[in-house]
Design a protein around this motif. Structure first.
Motif, mmCIF file in Angstrom:
data_model
loop_
_atom_site.group_PDB
_atom_site.id
_atom_site.type_symbol
_atom_site.label_atom_id
_atom_site.label_comp_id
_atom_site.label_asym_id
_atom_site.label_seq_id
_atom_site.Cartn_x
_atom_site.Cartn_y
_atom_site.Cartn_z
ATOM 1 N N LEU A 507 -8.131 -2.884 -4.073
ATOM 2 C CA LEU A 507 -7.025 -3.752 -4.467
ATOM 3 C C LEU A 507 -5.711 -2.977 -4.496
ATOM 4 C CD1 LEU A 507 -8.610 -5.848 -7.373
ATOM 5 C CD2 LEU A 507 -8.041 -6.622 -5.072
ATOM 6 N N GLU A 508 -5.769 -1.714 -4.902
ATOM 7 C CA GLU A 508 -4.555 -0.903 -4.929
ATOM 8 C C GLU A 508 -4.085 -0.588 -3.508
ATOM 9 O OE1 GLU A 508 -4.513 2.517 -7.356
ATOM 10 O OE2 GLU A 508 -4.750 1.378 -9.214
ATOM 11 N N VAL A 509 -5.021 -0.319 -2.623
ATOM 12 C CA VAL A 509 -4.657 -0.085 -1.223
ATOM 13 C C VAL A 509 -3.957 -1.327 -0.665
ATOM 14 C CG1 VAL A 509 -5.550 0.361 1.094
ATOM 15 C CG2 VAL A 509 -6.536 1.566 -0.877
ATOM 16 N N THR A 510 -4.527 -2.492 -0.965
ATOM 17 C CA THR A 510 -3.931 -3.750 -0.513
ATOM 18 C C THR A 510 -2.550 -3.959 -1.122
ATOM 19 O OG1 THR A 510 -6.145 -4.728 -0.317
ATOM 20 C CG2 THR A 510 -4.268 -6.241 -0.375
ATOM 21 N N ALA A 511 -2.431 -3.664 -2.422
ATOM 22 C CA ALA A 511 -1.150 -3.842 -3.115
ATOM 23 C C ALA A 511 -0.077 -2.928 -2.529
ATOM 24 C CB ALA A 511 -1.314 -3.578 -4.610
ATOM 25 N N GLY A 512 -0.439 -1.671 -2.268
ATOM 26 C CA GLY A 512 0.517 -0.729 -1.705
ATOM 27 C C GLY A 512 0.970 -1.147 -0.316
ATOM 28 N N ALA A 513 0.025 -1.573 0.512
ATOM 29 C CA ALA A 513 0.369 -2.004 1.870
ATOM 30 C C ALA A 513 1.243 -3.252 1.846
ATOM 31 C CB ALA A 513 -0.909 -2.259 2.668
ATOM 32 N N LEU A 514 0.905 -4.192 0.965
ATOM 33 C CA LEU A 514 1.684 -5.430 0.867
ATOM 34 C C LEU A 514 3.107 -5.149 0.388
ATOM 35 C CD1 LEU A 514 1.735 -8.508 1.065
ATOM 36 C CD2 LEU A 514 0.880 -8.600 -1.294
ATOM 37 N N CYS A 515 3.232 -4.290 -0.627
ATOM 38 C CA CYS A 515 4.559 -3.926 -1.139
ATOM 39 C C CYS A 515 5.405 -3.284 -0.046
ATOM 40 C CB CYS A 515 4.412 -2.971 -2.329
ATOM 41 S SG CYS A 515 5.965 -2.439 -3.072
ATOM 42 N N LEU A 516 4.798 -2.409 0.722
ATOM 43 C CA LEU A 516 5.506 -1.713 1.792
ATOM 44 C C LEU A 516 5.975 -2.693 2.871
ATOM 45 C CD1 LEU A 516 6.402 0.870 3.250
ATOM 46 C CD2 LEU A 516 4.061 1.074 4.146
ATOM 47 N N VAL A 517 5.108 -3.615 3.261
ATOM 48 C CA VAL A 517 5.433 -4.530 4.354
ATOM 49 C C VAL A 517 6.519 -5.531 3.938
ATOM 50 C CG1 VAL A 517 4.546 -6.381 5.814
ATOM 51 C CG2 VAL A 517 3.198 -4.296 5.488
ATOM 52 N N VAL A 518 6.334 -6.187 2.789
ATOM 53 C CA VAL A 518 7.287 -7.237 2.410
ATOM 54 C C VAL A 518 8.653 -6.663 2.061
ATOM 55 C CG1 VAL A 518 5.464 -8.777 1.611
ATOM 56 C CG2 VAL A 518 6.605 -7.261 -0.039
ATOM 57 N N SER A 519 8.699 -5.417 1.567
ATOM 58 C CA SER A 519 9.991 -4.818 1.214
ATOM 59 C C SER A 519 10.875 -4.627 2.447
ATOM 60 C CB SER A 519 9.788 -3.486 0.494
ATOM 61 O OG SER A 519 9.118 -2.547 1.314
ATOM 62 N N MET A 520 10.253 -4.546 3.614
ATOM 63 C CA MET A 520 11.029 -4.426 4.849
ATOM 64 C C MET A 520 11.874 -5.672 5.127
ATOM 65 S SD MET A 520 10.143 -1.436 6.061
ATOM 66 C CE MET A 520 8.805 -0.229 6.091
ATOM 67 N N PHE A 521 11.504 -6.795 4.520
ATOM 68 C CA PHE A 521 12.206 -8.045 4.771
ATOM 69 C C PHE A 521 13.255 -8.355 3.705
ATOM 70 C CE2 PHE A 521 8.157 -8.363 6.952
ATOM 71 C CZ PHE A 521 8.524 -8.878 8.189
ATOM 72 N N LEU A 522 13.471 -7.439 2.756
ATOM 73 C CA LEU A 522 14.509 -7.640 1.767
ATOM 74 C C LEU A 522 15.890 -7.609 2.412
ATOM 75 C CD1 LEU A 522 13.230 -5.461 -1.217
ATOM 76 C CD2 LEU A 522 13.802 -7.891 -1.355
ATOM 77 N N GLN A 523 16.795 -8.361 1.853
ATOM 78 C CA GLN A 523 18.157 -8.378 2.366
ATOM 79 C C GLN A 523 18.814 -7.023 2.097
ATOM 80 O OE1 GLN A 523 20.411 -11.595 0.766
ATOM 81 N NE2 GLN A 523 22.283 -11.074 1.861
ATOM 82 N N ARG A 524 19.406 -6.449 3.115
ATOM 83 C CA ARG A 524 20.049 -5.144 2.974
ATOM 84 C C ARG A 524 21.434 -5.338 2.374
ATOM 85 N NH1 ARG A 524 16.596 -5.142 7.083
ATOM 86 N NH2 ARG A 524 15.327 -3.290 7.477
ATOM 87 N N GLU A 525 21.523 -5.083 1.088
ATOM 88 C CA GLU A 525 22.758 -5.309 0.375
ATOM 89 C C GLU A 525 22.926 -4.283 -0.730
ATOM 90 O OE1 GLU A 525 22.597 -9.084 -1.557
ATOM 91 O OE2 GLU A 525 20.601 -8.745 -2.370
#
Length: 536
Positions: A507-525
């Protein structure tokens, strides 16, 4: 002197209409003034508020069928009511709602301390969880209301440090009391003593009425009572199904299937009720649907849940692993977490202090995801013979990742909305944090208990042990069963249990991968910009 802070888009990658509107509303909001409470009174208020959330205590009992309830009972009470509290803090007097939450938590602690059986202890944990939800949201709202945007990140970071430290030190405190003549009951009664000593701090907290002049009955009608019941039923049915499924109930039994079906039905009804505002109004419905339209708010919710998953699976299962593999007592295994506490606290506080200086929040989430992913993957490989030093190193990586992301979501979310919407924004993120904890513990508990029971049965059944013996062995490392096993069989049994614990780190591996992937789509501001003004 007046301090103002407005979001500034440093790199425009096509921001959404809703996010532009939120930023515009914030920019056009009245400038903030310096907080009213200063000096020693402010220090005393902060001391009282921070220590009001220093609550979570983990105790060990020997009934495996209810073991998961002890870990998940408190957060279940919290997540089942957190949305309601989020709405309530936008309607009722913030100070007195917080005081009421402290009172409910104290009642829950009293029930736990006086519990004569497991069921009473679980009920007390759930009651305390309800009060804890109100306490934590009250703290965040009072900090947001009584600080300026410039100083708010540091104080928000402080809440993460105290909350995380209190949660992690819970086993240490509980173990110390359990090993003393005071007994485990004082692990709960001590909360009453602390609240009694710190209660004068509430006198200095300014009152804040979000809706002044409105009668109390009118305010009560604003709450989405149907949504609150559905939300509570959703999480409760989910946890019941995963806690009892595969252990007390067979996965294909009518009770398991019925509970899972009820969970799905409640989820569908809740979505429909919220979307069409049935028995409520769009502005008063429980779930803040307007935030779902914001890419940033959705991603903040996901990353916060990922950090919570990483933090609490480590907290919950590392002490259990040391008890089995090293023969530690509850206190000794909890003390092993102290290094993790220090690292976690430093990075939570550090992220809150550094964020306003660098302005960009994306790097915190990307780095956090990387560290959680690496640390979780390494913990997935741990065996009973893995060195203690290596395990410490792996957990430190997880602590760094969780520390970088645990509180940043709150800071960014509260900066993206008007002051009137801060309670809803904080509640939106807080549901992710506590909900992530509930789901993580429920799922990991199911994984651990089912895998451990299956594999340990293969080791112990040939020796004449029955299912109840196996469950008792899984429930606690101090089970008398272990003292009667030959050394080679005991080593094999411990390895089986440690391997079952390792599976929870998927679950931690999944959480880390998910956090890494979705953070790439944050608005750059660049959200935080300090503007100096004349005056001292």
């Amino acid at each position: 002197m007046v301090i103002e802070s407005t979001p500034v888009n440093a790199i425009n990658d096509g921001p959404e209409k809703e996010e532009d509107q939120i930023a515009s509303e914030l920019a056009n909001s009245p400038p903030e003034t310096i907080r009213a409470v200063k000096g020693w009174k402010w220090v005393f208020v902060c001391f009282g508020l921070y220590f009001s959330i220093f609550f979570a205590v983990v105790d060990t009992y020997g009934d495996v069928s209810q073991l998961a309830w002890l870990g998940v009972g408190f957060p279940l009470g919290s997540v089942a009511t957190i949305l309601s509290f989020g709405k309530a803090y936008g309607i009722f007097n913030v100070k007195w709602l917080h005081v009421g939450s402290v009172t409910v938590f104290s009642i829950g602690s009293t029930v736990c301390g006086a519990a004569s059986n497991m069921n009473a202890l679980i009920i007390g944990r759930v009651i305390a969880g309800v009060g804890g939800a109100g306490m934590y949201l009250g703290l965040l709202n009072l900090i947001a209301i009584n600080t300026t945007t410039r100083e708010r990140p540091a104080y928000m970071g402080g809440t993460g440090v105290v909350w995380g430290t209190g949660t992690i030190l819970g086993p240490v405190i509980g173990g110390a009391f359990a090993d003393s003549s005071a007994t485990w009951r004082w692990a709960f009664y001590i909360n009453l003593v602390v609240f009694g000593l710190l209660s004068p701090a509430f006198l200095f907290i300014p009152t804040f009425q979000p809706q002044p002049g409105i009668p109390i009955l009118t305010k009560l009608k604003q709450l989405d009572w149907v949504g609150a019941v559905l939300n509570s039923g959703l999480y409760t049915s989910f946890v019941i199904a995963l806690t009892f499924g595969g252990t007390t109930w067979a996965w294909n039994s009518g009770r398991t299937i019925g509970t899972l079906t009820a969970c799905v039905v409640i989820l569908i009804v809740f979505i429909v009720q919220q979307f069409f505002a049935i028995f409520t109004t769009p502005e008063h419905r429980l779930f803040p649907i307007e935030f779902v339209a914001s890419r940033t708010m959705v991603i903040l919710r996901i990353t916060t849940a990922c950090a919570s998953t990483a933090m609490f699976i480590t907290l919950y299962y590392v002490p259990i692993m040391f008890q089995f593999s090293r023969g530690d007592s509850g206190l000794e295994s909890a003390v092993r977490l102290l290094l993790l506490i220090v690292v976690l606290s430093l990075f939570i506080m550090g992220s809150g202090a550094i964020l306003p200086l660098v302005g960009y929040h994306i790097p915190f989430f990307i780095l956090g995801g990387v560290f959680i992913l690496i640390g979780g993957a390494l913990m997935f490989t741990v065996k009973a013979t893995t060195s203690t030093t290596a395990i410490y190193g792996y957990t430190i990586l997880i602590a760094i990742g969780a520390g970088l992301t645990a509180q940043v979501g709150y800071i960014v979310a509260s900066a993206k909305v008007q002051i009137q919407k801060v309670p809803a924004a904080i509640g939106f993120i807080n549901v992710a944090q506590i909900g992530g904890l509930v789901i993580a513990l429920a799922v990991s508990g199911t994984v651990f208990q089912n895998i451990a029971f299956r594999d340990l049965s293969k080791v112990l059944y040939p020796l004449g042990f029955i299912a109840s013996d196996v469950r008792g062995a899984i429930a606690g490392s101090q089970s008398s069963l272990f003292s009667h096993l030959p050394s080679n069989i005991k080593a094999n049994a411990i390895e089986v249990i440690v391997q079952a614990i390792d599976k929870t780190y998927a679950l931690e591996v999944t959480a880390g991968a998910l956090c890494l992937v979705v953070s790439m789509f944050l608005q750059r501001e660049k959200l935080f910009m300090e503007i100096s003004a004349g005056g001292a």
